[in-house]
Design an enzyme around this catalytic site. Structure first.
Site, PDB file in Angstrom:
ATOM      1  N   LYS A  44      53.837 -40.177  21.053  1.00 34.95           N
ATOM      2  CA  LYS A  44      53.802 -38.866  21.728  1.00 34.95           C
ATOM      3  C   LYS A  44      54.645 -37.836  20.987  1.00 34.95           C
ATOM      4  O   LYS A  44      54.319 -36.665  20.959  1.00 34.95           O
ATOM      5  CB  LYS A  44      54.354 -38.984  23.166  1.00 34.95           C
TER       6      LYS A  44
ATOM      7  N   GLY B 200      62.834 -42.292  23.688  1.00 36.20           N
ATOM      8  CA  GLY B 200      63.428 -42.016  22.385  1.00 36.20           C
ATOM      9  C   GLY B 200      62.338 -41.755  21.380  1.00 36.20           C
ATOM     10  O   GLY B 200      61.367 -42.496  21.321  1.00 36.20           O
TER      11      GLY B 200
END
Ligand code: IMP
Length: 426
Positions: A16, A40
């Site tokens: 993403k 993260g």
């Protein structure tokens, strides 16, 4: 369209970050609405890599306002560290606002998370041990400190005096050390000095921006299958990564989410425990894991690997209203000669047309697959769909047909510009 929401369609780590980064440059506002530093991702900006856990991806673009919205759990030490890292790399001008309603994650949440995973022994969830679950629990129990509490130190102290004795009972039950109210107060006083000017009612800001037709990007964190309600409970996170949760986590109306981009890997991965119907092991899994660098960004754990799973992706497409898909890490599949796609689920010998809601039934799922040939060519320089090897094109077309959704973005290597955009979304 003035807003775009991004959602991971699998178990997180879909890539993403790269797509969010791409659209963050075009946005006026980038919003993170749930989760915390269990997320993260690293992004590349002017040739430098930045690791972000809490900060939205727009933080490297001076013109973008970055919002940490109401539904987030924020570890302030982690946030200050991320900001320090940016400063150390020469990024000193950024726009960041933090919701006064966001929940503060404290050191005792981390302790409870670790102690509880230990106590669960063979049944552990495999959390990131960042205290996410215990922090959301406190929010639901109305025992948490919120960012807005930092704006009045006297009432913060009163609040701590009410909450900490209760938390200490819980810590002691796990054999942990009780926490000291003054220690936490001092920590938060320091945070307040550093962050107080950024703490606002972000719903007022976002509603105004939405009315003014500003371009708003809702950044996703984690993946749909980790949703507290619709994921593989109890092997899930403690919030909802679904785009349908965005209004409730930002104070914006339902209509504010007008385009939904689902991000999926060209195969599946998951970290932590829990059922994973398309999981594979052995040499094929190893080759994909190594070529795809499938090791946790936060925990460094090797990720479990599986084939693309159509019943799972269709379920997520339907519950989230995904209108467009980006496929990531496609180049990784040249590591194998043949690619499989899971097309059907069976339980006790009978085909089912749903994703089971219980871990009990889900772990009984047997899958049917189809097999497609892979490709050996390096695709990282392909600039259009037509330039991709024929077998690669066929793989994408097969997925589109099975999922009944167009794949509008194709990522052909980790580099930011190695992305084929078939349709502009934002
Ligand atoms: P928690 O969110 O730390 O409580 O972890 C719960 C589950 O969600 C574990 O299986 C984690 O590995 C998983 N998880 C949480 N955040 C992420 C993420 O950003 N990427 C992938 N998995 C995640």
């Amino acid at each position: 369209m003035s807003t775009l929401a991004i959602e991971g369609m699998q178990w997180g780590d879909e890539g993403k970050g790269k797509i969010t980064d791409l659209y963050a440059m075009k946005a006026d506002i980038v919003v993170r609405s749930q989760g915390g530093n269990n997320a993260g991702h690293s992004i590349q900006h002017n040739g430098v890599r930045y690791a972000l856990r809490l900060l939205p991806s727009g933080i490297l673009n001076e013109h973008v306002v970055n919002v940490l919205a109401d539904g987030m759990v924020i570890n302030p030490t982690c946030l200050l560290e991320e900001l320090d890292n940016l400063n150390n790399k020469g990024i000193t001008k950024y726009n960041l606002v933090i919701s006064s309603r966001a929940t503060i994650l404290l050191p005792y949440h981390i302790e409870i998370d670790k102690a509880r995973e230990e106590a669960l022994k063979g049944n552990k969830i495999g959390t990131t041990k960042n205290g996410i679950g215990p922090c959301y629990e406190d929010k639901a129990a109305r025992l948490s400190i919120r960012m807005g509490d930092l704006l009045d130190l006297e009432s913060l102290k009163n609040r701590l005096e009410a909450i900490v004795p209760i938390k200490n009972l819980q810590l002691q039950a796990f054999g942990g050390k009780p926490v000291d109210i003054d220690e936490i107060f001092d920590l938060l006083k320091d945070v307040a000095i550093k962050l107080k000017d950024r703490i606002i009612d972000t719903t007022v800001f976002l509603r105004k921006a939405y009315k003014e037709n500003k371009k708003i990007l809702f950044e996703g964190a984690q993946g749909a299958m980790l949703c507290l309600n619709y994921g593989t409970f109890p092997y899930v996170t403690s919030s909802s990564p679904l785009v349908t949760a965005i209004p409730n986590n930002t104070g914006l109306p339902l209509t504010a989410v007008n385009q939904v981009l689902g991000i999926m890997k060209a195969y599946s991965t998951r970290v932590g425990e829990g059922p994973f119907p398309s999981e594979i092991d052995g040499d094929i899994a190893h080759r994909i894991r190594e070529k795809g660098h499938e090791y946790g960004t936060v925990t460094k754990r090797p990720r479990r690997v599986g084939w693309l799973d159509i019943p799972q992706l269709k379920y997520v497409k339907e519950i989230s209203g995904i209108t467009s898909i980006a496929i990531m890490l496609l180049d990784v599949l040249s590591a194998v000669e043949e690619i499989k796609i899971v097309t059907k689920y069976y339980v006790d010998g009978k085909e089912i047309d749903y994703v089971p809601s219980t871990v009990f039934e889900l772990s009984k799922v047997k899958v049917e697959t189809i097999t497609l040939p892979s490709w050996k060519e390096d695709i990282s320089n392909c600039k259009s769909f037509e330039e991709l090897p024929i077998n690669c094109q066929k793989y994408i077309e097969t997925i589109e047909k099975l999922l009944e959704c167009s794949i509008d973005i194709i990522s052909v290597s980790p580099e930011k510009d190695a992305t084929i955009i078939r349709k502009e979304l934002f």
